[in-house]
Design a protein around this motif. Structure first.
Motif, PDB file in Angstrom:
ATOM      1  N   GLN A 243       0.828  -1.204   0.000  1.00 62.60           N
ATOM      2  CA  GLN A 243       0.000   0.000   0.000  1.00 62.60           C
ATOM      3  C   GLN A 243       0.868   1.262   0.000  1.00 62.60           C
ATOM      4  O   GLN A 243       0.496   2.294  -0.518  1.00 62.60           O
ATOM      5  CB  GLN A 243      -0.794  -0.017   1.296  1.00 62.60           C
ATOM      6  CG  GLN A 243      -2.147   0.570   1.204  1.00 62.60           C
ATOM      7  CD  GLN A 243      -2.935   0.197   2.463  1.00 62.60           C
ATOM      8  OE1 GLN A 243      -2.396  -0.115   3.509  1.00 62.60           O
ATOM      9  NE2 GLN A 243      -4.226   0.236   2.362  1.00 62.60           N
ATOM     10  N   ASN A 244       2.046   1.144   0.594  1.00 59.42           N
ATOM     11  CA  ASN A 244       2.955   2.270   0.692  1.00 59.42           C
ATOM     12  C   ASN A 244       4.036   2.261  -0.385  1.00 59.42           C
ATOM     13  O   ASN A 244       5.015   2.998  -0.295  1.00 59.42           O
ATOM     14  CB  ASN A 244       3.589   2.304   2.085  1.00 59.42           C
ATOM     15  CG  ASN A 244       2.640   2.907   3.098  1.00 59.42           C
ATOM     16  OD1 ASN A 244       2.442   4.132   3.128  1.00 59.42           O
ATOM     17  ND2 ASN A 244       2.014   2.075   3.912  1.00 59.42           N
ATOM     18  N   GLY A 245       3.875   1.399  -1.370  1.00 61.00           N
ATOM     19  CA  GLY A 245       4.806   1.416  -2.501  1.00 61.00           C
ATOM     20  C   GLY A 245       6.131   0.727  -2.250  1.00 61.00           C
ATOM     21  O   GLY A 245       7.062   0.872  -3.034  1.00 61.00           O
ATOM     22  N   LEU A 246       6.221  -0.023  -1.168  1.00 54.51           N
ATOM     23  CA  LEU A 246       7.466  -0.755  -0.904  1.00 54.51           C
ATOM     24  C   LEU A 246       7.403  -2.104  -1.602  1.00 54.51           C
ATOM     25  O   LEU A 246       6.421  -2.831  -1.459  1.00 54.51           O
ATOM     26  CB  LEU A 246       7.644  -0.996   0.591  1.00 54.51           C
ATOM     27  CG  LEU A 246       7.995   0.207   1.453  1.00 54.51           C
ATOM     28  CD1 LEU A 246       7.789  -0.126   2.917  1.00 54.51           C
ATOM     29  CD2 LEU A 246       9.432   0.634   1.218  1.00 54.51           C
ATOM     30  N   THR A 247       8.454  -2.424  -2.352  1.00 50.73           N
ATOM     31  CA  THR A 247       8.510  -3.746  -2.980  1.00 50.73           C
ATOM     32  C   THR A 247       9.681  -4.547  -2.438  1.00 50.73           C
ATOM     33  O   THR A 247       9.788  -5.739  -2.689  1.00 50.73           O
ATOM     34  CB  THR A 247       8.629  -3.619  -4.514  1.00 50.73           C
ATOM     35  OG1 THR A 247       9.718  -2.744  -4.811  1.00 50.73           O
ATOM     36  CG2 THR A 247       7.353  -3.061  -5.114  1.00 50.73           C
ATOM     37  N   SER A 248      10.572  -3.858  -1.724  1.00 47.96           N
ATOM     38  CA  SER A 248      11.722  -4.509  -1.105  1.00 47.96           C
ATOM     39  C   SER A 248      11.987  -3.829   0.221  1.00 47.96           C
ATOM     40  O   SER A 248      11.640  -2.663   0.412  1.00 47.96           O
ATOM     41  CB  SER A 248      12.984  -4.320  -1.947  1.00 47.96           C
ATOM     42  OG  SER A 248      12.945  -5.087  -3.107  1.00 47.96           O
ATOM     43  N   LEU A 249      12.621  -4.544   1.112  1.00 45.01           N
ATOM     44  CA  LEU A 249      13.056  -3.923   2.358  1.00 45.01           C
ATOM     45  C   LEU A 249      14.109  -4.782   3.007  1.00 45.01           C
ATOM     46  O   LEU A 249      14.303  -5.940   2.657  1.00 45.01           O
ATOM     47  CB  LEU A 249      11.877  -3.730   3.313  1.00 45.01           C
ATOM     48  CG  LEU A 249      11.092  -4.964   3.737  1.00 45.01           C
ATOM     49  CD1 LEU A 249      11.740  -5.678   4.916  1.00 45.01           C
ATOM     50  CD2 LEU A 249       9.674  -4.578   4.099  1.00 45.01           C
ATOM     51  N   CYS A 250      14.777  -4.165   3.969  1.00 44.82           N
ATOM     52  CA  CYS A 250      15.724  -4.924   4.780  1.00 44.82           C
ATOM     53  C   CYS A 250      15.111  -5.047   6.164  1.00 44.82           C
ATOM     54  O   CYS A 250      14.740  -4.049   6.766  1.00 44.82           O
ATOM     55  CB  CYS A 250      17.042  -4.162   4.832  1.00 44.82           C
ATOM     56  SG  CYS A 250      18.097  -4.757   6.139  1.00 44.82           S
ATOM     57  N   ASP A 251      14.952  -6.282   6.628  1.00 44.32           N
ATOM     58  CA  ASP A 251      14.522  -6.468   8.007  1.00 44.32           C
ATOM     59  C   ASP A 251      15.782  -6.523   8.863  1.00 44.32           C
ATOM     60  O   ASP A 251      16.591  -7.433   8.752  1.00 44.32           O
ATOM     61  CB  ASP A 251      13.697  -7.748   8.183  1.00 44.32           C
ATOM     62  CG  ASP A 251      13.019  -7.768   9.549  1.00 44.32           C
ATOM     63  OD1 ASP A 251      13.713  -7.515  10.554  1.00 44.32           O
ATOM     64  OD2 ASP A 251      11.799  -8.020   9.627  1.00 44.32           O
ATOM     65  N   ALA A 252      15.941  -5.514   9.727  1.00 47.74           N
ATOM     66  CA  ALA A 252      17.193  -5.344  10.471  1.00 47.74           C
ATOM     67  C   ALA A 252      17.230  -6.201  11.727  1.00 47.74           C
ATOM     68  O   ALA A 252      17.263  -5.689  12.843  1.00 47.74           O
ATOM     69  CB  ALA A 252      17.400  -3.869  10.795  1.00 47.74           C
ATOM     70  N   GLY A 253      17.204  -7.506  11.529  1.00 49.49           N
ATOM     71  CA  GLY A 253      17.406  -8.393  12.663  1.00 49.49           C
ATOM     72  C   GLY A 253      16.324  -9.440  12.825  1.00 49.49           C
ATOM     73  O   GLY A 253      15.256  -9.163  13.358  1.00 49.49           O
ATOM     74  N   LEU A 254      16.608 -10.656  12.342  1.00 50.89           N
ATOM     75  CA  LEU A 254      15.656 -11.763  12.472  1.00 50.89           C
ATOM     76  C   LEU A 254      16.396 -12.999  12.960  1.00 50.89           C
ATOM     77  O   LEU A 254      17.585 -13.164  12.707  1.00 50.89           O
ATOM     78  CB  LEU A 254      15.001 -12.061  11.118  1.00 50.89           C
ATOM     79  CG  LEU A 254      14.035 -11.015  10.561  1.00 50.89           C
ATOM     80  CD1 LEU A 254      13.649 -11.364   9.127  1.00 50.89           C
ATOM     81  CD2 LEU A 254      12.777 -10.889  11.422  1.00 50.89           C
TER      82      LEU A 254
END
Ligand code: ZN
Length: 553
Positions: A243-254
């Motif tokens: 919805q916010n136009g994000l198609t990629s991201l980095c999850d900083a800690g899993l």
């Protein structure tokens, strides 16, 4: 007569020839899936090309140009008229907490409620939309915002939710109200005593309000998050991101179990967000992953560790070189000792993995920059990152460039913190805090993120903060430390190609170029030209991932 016949023959052969040629050209045309045309496309390629149409095939950009030129070369199954709206690469958040955001979305948002009644109403509505919840948790209420500025009592919660646990946290996290179900389960009654906490009573009966250590007692009776709830959290986070136009991201800690869950959901098609998953640098995770090669699919990359050097500035947990300006003799602190941090740096330096360390205070930053320098030894291609790089001593900026250390920053932190950061740091030190332009200059590129759900997931807020350095009310008028604002072009890169680069993925995403994943968004604002307030308030029109529409408004 004879002449006429000849002419007819000639005409017929010309027509036949044209049909034949047309056939050849059709056969020569390359097959493709979709043509998007009538678009104002900002490619974010190395020379900032713009064009008006592009062709997608099998989830990737096949060609760019204009409609006529592309139609002469490609036979497409579908044509989509973009209506002269603006097209950009899908946004990429360089530092976020995707799963954390999902969990956050599973809680009732009670911020800015005007009364206890409104709290109840929001809980009812939330439960209606999430009927499978085994525990209703909420956050953000503040009785000081209500007409009756008193702690509430749980009577209404008991009536509405007799069979599930309910815990609603106050805005500061230091108080919560729980329902009778939970009080009863944890054996709390009017005689329960707790050191470092309080069980609030009214007419000798617990009201459900618990303060500080008192909710340690109830915590263990809150059901653990089930696998199904985790999946729901991830799916809801994805929905909000699209919805916010994000198609990629980095999850900083899993942790490993979450990384494996995400991978399995992506493989089965239940989740499609592209995720660069940093591995929490716990002993277990390090032991497990360092024995293995980095892992990569089209949707998931696991090749980095996330380490914490210090805490946050707001709670004075950031480790500073000199005491806090608003607390005598307080320097903040490191989250683990130097030897332990160095051991991890050494371990990772001997592997194929990237290292990313959370550093807020100038002391934490100096320590990690020095440790990085010791093992990186000079210019290199490892792209080790400092997450936040929030307060940097004047003398330490040079390390970023000299050792190709990548600062990963969050522009909305600057505009959220600017009101109180001066108290913590004082005027002099503040000058080198949130110094994004100065950080950009060190390597010539700078990935931008939000740290959501700490800040809003909304990328337009990032864009606005980065360029204008103002809050939502347009203040301060000239921008906060405006010399550290980024240009619109830099900001756009910081939200697309540079986060991809910070994740070693710049060859496959981050710009609209043939061969890259067809991840793009359609906006009705021109990020490079429109008025900044309009940009801040704008909404994504459509989000495409792999050339497939995943959100439309
Ligand atoms: Zn974070």
């Amino acid at each position: 007569m004879e002449a006429q016949k000849n002419l007819m023959k000639k005409k017929t052969s010309i027509i036949l020839l044209s049909i034949y040629l047309l056939n050849i050209s059709c056969n020569q045309k390359q097959k493709a899936d979709t043509l998007f045309y009538n678009a104002k496309v900002y490619s974010v390629d190395s020379v900032n090309s713009t064009f008006t149409a592009f062709v997608v095939k099998e989830g990737k950009f096949l060609a760019i140009g204009d409609e006529r030129e592309l139609l002469s070369k490609y036979a497409v199954n579908e044509k989509i008229d973009v209506g002269w709206k603006f097209v950009y690469p899908g946004f990429n958040d360089a530092h976020a907490h995707f799963y954390g955001f999902g969990l956050y979305l599973q809680q009732v948002d009670l911020t800015k409620t005007k009364s206890w009644n409104e709290v109840i109403e929001r809980c009812k509505l939330f439960y209606k939309n999430h009927p499978d919840l085994k525990c209703l948790t909420g956050r953000g209420w503040d009785q000081n915002d209500w007409e009756i500025k008193e702690f509430p009592a749980n009577d209404e919660l008991n009536k509405l939710f007799p069979n599930i646990a309910v815990m609603l946290k106050r805005v500061d996290g230091h108080a919560a109200i729980v329902n009778y179900f939970l009080l009863n389960k944890s054996g709390i009654n009017k005689n329960t005593k707790i050191s470092g906490g309080e069980i609030v009573l009214k007419n000798e009966i617990p009201t459900g309000v618990l303060i500080d250590n008192a909710f340690d007692i109830v915590k263990k009776y809150i059901p653990e998050i089930s696998k199904e709830e985790k999946i729901n959290a991830l799916i809801e986070a994805e929905k909000n991101c699209f919805q916010n136009g994000l198609t990629s991201l980095c999850d900083a800690g899993l942790d490993r179990d979450m990384i494996e869950l995400i991978d399995s959901l992506q493989r089965s098609g239940k989740l499609s967000m592209r995720i660069y998953a940093m591995i929490n640098a716990s002993e277990n995770n390090i032991n497990y992953y360092l024995k293995r090669e980095p892992y990569k699919t089209d949707k998931l990359t696991v090749c980095s560790f996330k380490l914490y050097a210090d805490g946050a500035l707001g709670s004075r947990g950031a480790c500073l070189l000199h005491p806090y300006s608003d607390k005598k003799n307080n320097y903040g602190f490191l989250l683990s000792d130097k030897e332990k941090l160095e051991k991890t740096v050494l371990q990772i330096s001997q592997s194929k993995y990237q290292l990313c360390t959370h550093c807020i205070g100038d002391s934490a930053n100096r320590l990690m920059l020095n440790l990085y320098a010791k093992y990186l030894k000079g210019k290199n291609k490892k792209r080790w990152r400092i997450e936040h790089a929030q307060v940097i001593d004047e003398n330490d900026f040079k390390y970023f460039g000299a050792y190709n250390i990548i600062p990963s920053v969050q522009p909305t932190h600057a505009t959220s913190d600017m009101k109180w950061a001066i108290n913590r740091l004082g005027k002099e030190r503040l000058k080198n805090a949130y110094a994004y332009k100065k950080l950009l200059d060190q390597n010539g590129w700078l990935p931008l993120g939000t740290d959501f759900p700490v800040e809003s997931v909304n990328p337009f807020f990032t864009f606005y903060s980065s360029v204008s350095r103002k809050d939502e009310n347009g203040l301060p008028q000239n921008g906060f430390q405006i010399e550290n604002a980024l240009t619109r072009e830099e900001t756009l890169r910081g939200m697309s190609i540079w986060p991809a680069k910070a994740a070693f993925e710049e060859k496959e995403k981050g710009s609209i170029e043939p061969g890259k994943f067809a991840d793009f968004i359609i906006l009705d604002v021109d990020l490079l030209k429109n008025e900044m307030t309009n940009i801040r308030n704008s909404k994504v029109k459509a989000t495409y991932l792999n050339g497939i529409l995943v959100y439309t408004n």
